[in-house]
Design an enzyme around this catalytic site. Structure first.
Site, mmCIF file in Angstrom:
data_model
loop_
_atom_site.group_PDB
_atom_site.id
_atom_site.type_symbol
_atom_site.label_atom_id
_atom_site.label_comp_id
_atom_site.label_asym_id
_atom_site.label_seq_id
_atom_site.Cartn_x
_atom_site.Cartn_y
_atom_site.Cartn_z
ATOM 1 N N HIS A 128 -10.810 7.477 5.546
ATOM 2 C CA HIS A 128 -10.570 8.444 5.982
ATOM 3 C C HIS A 128 -10.966 9.631 4.651
ATOM 4 O O HIS A 128 -12.284 9.585 4.474
ATOM 5 C CB HIS A 128 -9.357 8.186 4.627
ATOM 6 N N CYS A 140 -5.102 9.389 -2.727
ATOM 7 C CA CYS A 140 -4.930 8.733 -2.024
ATOM 8 C C CYS A 140 -3.339 8.442 -2.696
ATOM 9 O O CYS A 140 -2.165 7.989 -1.893
ATOM 10 C CB CYS A 140 -5.320 6.980 -1.913
ATOM 11 N N ARG A 184 0.859 -1.295 7.388
ATOM 12 C CA ARG A 184 1.769 -0.239 7.030
ATOM 13 C C ARG A 184 2.878 0.870 7.542
ATOM 14 O O ARG A 184 3.545 1.541 7.290
ATOM 15 C CB ARG A 184 0.370 0.823 6.478
ATOM 16 N N ASP A 233 0.977 -0.930 0.079
ATOM 17 C CA ASP A 233 0.151 -0.179 0.366
ATOM 18 C C ASP A 233 1.058 1.217 0.068
ATOM 19 O O ASP A 233 -0.079 2.365 0.259
ATOM 20 C CB ASP A 233 -0.546 0.138 1.447
ATOM 21 N N ARG A 290 -10.112 6.255 11.748
ATOM 22 C CA ARG A 290 -7.756 5.483 11.813
ATOM 23 C C ARG A 290 -7.558 6.810 12.514
ATOM 24 O O ARG A 290 -6.616 6.338 13.512
ATOM 25 C CB ARG A 290 -7.079 6.312 10.344
#
Length: 262
Positions: A157, A255, A82, A57, A128
């Site tokens: 997000h 993103c 991540r 990612d 998050r």
């Protein structure tokens, strides 16, 4: 930007990710390359960071730093898969002569949940980013912060629920999907941005809000045609890109794009 050299979906940390479905890294690279070349064609300079094995990612560079007036607040990921990305980006900033680089003590996923309007920092929470990270961002970046509560796990997000159309305007312009936010946050957004472009569920469900605007051109997913029409009515120029493979990880144009301001 970071090329999706090692892109795949091997775990699930948001509702878009399904490791049982096939993923084409080759197609992801082609779509990412189209996005990069689109920015360059529009006159923007694209800086690159090398992809790292084991971090599928890392292509979603927006999650690894927030840069305002040359000051950098790094990221601290909620998902352990991540976590290692943050230090690769920290080193990139230091190697590229950024000196005001601060790594957070609170969980924050950078431009995934921090959106600069040109006057204040909109800060998302709910899935998050730790709410306490909003105060940390204000201290580190020295800009006013407005907290917004996200309530729909599909829009985990802020950058899949809202984007800024023009951060240079006297009155910043934004586009957002109201139902992604709590009732109180919707009232805040209406007060701050009474003339905002409001997106529909159809716009949001193709990640149409995960867009990048330079104040004139708006780069957005090819499926977001109705949203593009409304943006064109406001004088913006929609620019379509295909991000269908990258969307399998819940990502789109924004993103993949960290904006380096100053």
């Amino acid at each position: 930007m970071c090329p999706p050299t090692y892109f795949t979906v091997e775990y699930s940390i948001n509702p878009w990710m399904d490791p049982s479905k096939p993923v084409s890294t080759e197609l992801a690279v082609a779509q990412w390359t189209e996005l990069k070349e689109t920015y360059e064609r529009l006159g923007h300079k694209v800086e690159l960071i090398d992809a790292q094995p084991g971090l599928p990612d890392m292509v979603f560079a927006a999650n690894s730093g927030t840069v305002i007036d040359g000051r950098v607040l790094g990221s601290r990921f909620r998902a352990p898969q991540r976590a290692a990305e943050a230090d690769h980006f920290r080193r990139w900033f230091l190697e590229h002569s950024y000196r005001a680089v601060v790594m957070p003590t609170r969980t924050n996923e950078a431009e995934g949940d921090f959106t600069w309007t040109g006057q204040l920092l909109l800060a998302g929470t709910g899935f998050r980013t730790d709410p306490a990270a909003h105060a940390e961002a204000q201290e580190v970046l020295g800009v006013p912060v407005v907290s917004l509560q996200l309530v729909d796990p599909r829009f985990y997000h802020l950058d899949v629920a809202l984007f800024v159309l023009d951060d240079q305007a006297e009155r910043p312009q934004v586009c957002y999907y109201p139902e992604a936010f709590s009732a109180g946050s919707q009232r805040v957004l209406r007060r701050l941005f009474p003339d905002a472009v409001l997106a529909t569920a159809t716009d949001a469900e193709c990640l149409g809000l995960n867009a990048v605007s330079d104040g004139r051109n708006v780069v957005l997913p090819v499926e977001a045609t109705a949203l593009a029409d409304r943006l064109a009515e406001r004088g913006f120029e929609p620019v379509f890109v295909d991000i269908s493979e990258l969307r399998k990880s819940g990502g789109g144009p924004k993103c993949c794009t960290m904006e380096l301001r100053g």
